[in-house]
Design a protein around this motif. Sequence first.
Motif, PDB file in Angstrom:
ATOM      1  N   ALA A 113      21.654  14.514   7.728  1.00 12.09           N
ATOM      2  CA  ALA A 113      20.589  14.117   6.860  1.00 12.09           C
ATOM      3  C   ALA A 113      20.650  14.739   5.552  1.00 12.09           C
ATOM      4  O   ALA A 113      21.741  15.832   5.331  1.00 12.09           O
ATOM      5  N   HIS A 131      29.274  19.620   6.884  1.00 16.34           N
ATOM      6  CA  HIS A 131      29.653  19.379   5.484  1.00 16.34           C
ATOM      7  C   HIS A 131      30.572  20.323   5.232  1.00 16.34           C
ATOM      8  O   HIS A 131      31.556  20.270   4.282  1.00 16.34           O
ATOM      9  N   MET A 132      30.584  21.529   5.869  1.00 19.12           N
ATOM     10  CA  MET A 132      31.553  22.633   5.417  1.00 19.12           C
ATOM     11  C   MET A 132      32.754  22.433   6.143  1.00 19.12           C
ATOM     12  O   MET A 132      33.856  22.906   5.618  1.00 19.12           O
ATOM     13  N   ALA A 176      28.835  19.698  -2.080  1.00 18.73           N
ATOM     14  CA  ALA A 176      28.188  19.025  -3.204  1.00 18.73           C
ATOM     15  C   ALA A 176      27.468  19.907  -4.272  1.00 18.73           C
ATOM     16  O   ALA A 176      27.397  19.802  -5.460  1.00 18.73           O
ATOM     17  N   LEU A 191      34.327  15.846  -1.347  1.00 17.55           N
ATOM     18  CA  LEU A 191      33.106  15.414  -1.420  1.00 17.55           C
ATOM     19  C   LEU A 191      33.112  13.619  -1.252  1.00 17.55           C
ATOM     20  O   LEU A 191      32.309  13.100  -0.343  1.00 17.55           O
ATOM     21  N   ARG A 219      20.876  20.035   6.636  1.00 17.41           N
ATOM     22  CA  ARG A 219      21.796  21.357   6.475  1.00 17.41           C
ATOM     23  C   ARG A 219      22.226  20.967   4.916  1.00 17.41           C
ATOM     24  O   ARG A 219      22.787  19.892   4.740  1.00 17.41           O
ATOM     25  N   PRO A 220      22.087  21.702   3.820  1.00 21.91           N
ATOM     26  CA  PRO A 220      22.641  21.473   2.530  1.00 21.91           C
ATOM     27  C   PRO A 220      24.254  21.383   2.752  1.00 21.91           C
ATOM     28  O   PRO A 220      24.880  21.861   3.411  1.00 21.91           O
ATOM     29  N   ASN A 221      24.849  20.323   1.892  1.00 24.80           N
ATOM     30  CA  ASN A 221      25.946  20.257   1.560  1.00 24.80           C
ATOM     31  C   ASN A 221      26.568  21.042   0.509  1.00 24.80           C
ATOM     32  O   ASN A 221      26.459  20.899  -0.720  1.00 24.80           O
ATOM     33  N   ILE A 222      27.217  22.052   1.133  1.00 23.47           N
ATOM     34  CA  ILE A 222      27.710  23.193   0.206  1.00 23.47           C
ATOM     35  C   ILE A 222      28.830  22.500  -0.905  1.00 23.47           C
ATOM     36  O   ILE A 222      28.719  22.925  -2.073  1.00 23.47           O
TER      37      ILE A 222
END
Lengths: 344, 344
Positions: free
Chosen positions: A4, B116-117, A53, B56, A48-51
């Motif tokens: 997400a 993402h990490m 980005a 990214l 979960r934030p995309n670190i």
Amino acid sequence: MRAATLKDVAVLAGVSVKTVSNVVNGYAFVKPENRRKVEEALIATGYRPNIGARNLRRGKTGFIALVLPELSIPYFGELAGLVITAAQAHGWNVLIEQTQGTRDRERTALTSMGPHMIDGAILSPQALSAEDFADLAPGVPLVMVGEHAVDVPIDHVAIDNVLAARTAVGHLAAIGRRRIASIGRNPHRGTAALRLEGYRAALAEAGLAEDEELSVPALEYHRRDGAQAMSRLLDLPERPDAVFCFNDLLAIGALRAAADRGVRVPEDLAIVGFDNTEESAYSIPSLTTIAPDKKAIAETAVSLIHGRSTDAAENATPFDLQDIQTPFALEIRESTIGRTRAPA
Amino acid sequence: MRAATLKDVAVLAGVSVKTVSNVVNGYAFVKPENRRKVEEALIATGYRPNIGARNLRRGKTGFIALVLPELSIPYFGELAGLVITAAQAHGWNVLIEQTQGTRDRERTALTSMGPHMIDGAILSPQALSAEDFADLAPGVPLVMVGEHAVDVPIDHVAIDNVLAARTAVGHLAAIGRRRIASIGRNPHRGTAALRLEGYRAALAEAGLAEDEELSVPALEYHRRDGAQAMSRLLDLPERPDAVFCFNDLLAIGALRAAADRGVRVPEDLAIVGFDNTEESAYSIPSLTTIAPDKKAIAETAVSLIHGRSTDAAENATPFDLQDIQTPFALEIRESTIGRTRAPA
DNA sequence: GTGAAAGCGCTAACAA
DNA sequence: TTGTTAGCGCTTTCAC
């Protein structure tokens, strides 16, 4: 199932990305109702934030590098663990680069880490010299721990190596040793010169003459090198009655060589190490050693980088080079004073 | 001075970003003249790609996580070093997460690392159970090393713990020991159960009866716990004549406790460890131990993740769970057969 | 308080 | 072979 994104959450919550972002980043002024909706959507989507980005946008990477010889060396393993913990407190992840102590790999470690890759670097250089620092990624805060390449305008955190060595050797003199050797002399290590200096100072203070052949060099600081050096010392016509090793690994090797020759420690030979690695408390006999405050070293180094990296972004305190000394202690154990108690 | 971007280079070289990107990424079909111009501009600007931006865009992160109890534990320090080296060969950087072996921190390590990490994770779980794997970041290739939480459909790399333990204890029986203890029983560690099983099998094979009180548990696997457990064994009315420790640290502690009681190793008590940490070759006496091929473990684990992560992107080999066994050896040293030679 | 939109530096479709 | 351009997911002015 694609992970997400902020936008997905916004759509589900029926608000804009901005609002979601505000909630995620803890911005205070969000209408309670919206906040609730967003929070629900956050959970529903498992957002979960995309670190990556985030960092790209913020112009930071979220990483610091830790450049050291080898993780399998206990001192560095312990230090790395502490650095990781300290870095976490500042929201940093740590990238570890192993150099095997070679100048070449130290150079590439530093240059390959582009300024985009890391917000700063902590390094424990073994072979790097002043000129190597010329083409470093500019603008990346750097701090050296332990070793200190002189003439380099870089922040530095370490114990007072001269004093520590003096303390260690002073202890040997204080327990009555008169023929005190040292293992670890090395023209390429900054700390070796300092520890040798401390060793000499202590000898002088104790009124002991220095004997060249009692200062044995060690190119590497592994157990094997300590054993070899100790063997050489025990081959001398007039054996030493004590030896100061420039790190614990050398001392462990020395212990081993002494045992192999039937030399009793500490009766015939007292041994002092340096680093207080966990191993030193359990060797037989346990090792008297200089105990640097590794936690302080790790935390100070990370804090320095933190300070520099925010400085740089803001009003740039121009140039106040830091050279910070962290505490140390002399941990007295069986290898100098014999059996007293079982370790804790 | 802001770091140079692709666009800066393009402007300086008088070409488009695409061309510069082509050169940077080694794309073959670039007009020689342009290539030359770009290369000059690259050097002139000191351009370094922004890895974060690249990742990214590519949807990869360039990182794998290594989740382990503590870097200061020699086995993990050594393993981590090898994993980092192996990962480098695949262009990965390694993020190390320390869990202290607690279930809670193992959980958060795994979930906080958003998909993402990291491109994958290698974990050495101590306390994680099957249900914890439910809410893992989906789509992130995972491989467990060492411990094996049963019933979890996750790739696994380890030595045959049962066989290794059987080999170790078989060795003790073969040198004539009859009252063989073990240290390390632990209901929460998967490997402990396997090693205990191997211990029992070896006893049975040697026609030795099992004595409940000779299997001492250890909650932690540190030196201190080994010393405590050994003390308990030495308090027994009928002392063991050998002990198999489930890791080297326990064995080092046992060695220490034996020395403190004046128990001779190996004459009165033979000791075997597990892991072949560097320390074990230099202890006094040096430690007989199971030597897992750590390099193989590290490389296999990294390769598995590599395979999974490219699979996932491409044609997704659906589900062939891997459980790979890596080689091990029994390293026989003084703690079981007495003084033979100085270590290399 | 919140939305729209620009843009961090890069890659890759698509055009040219 | 190379240029143009649209995003990757996020933060952050700037309006409203």
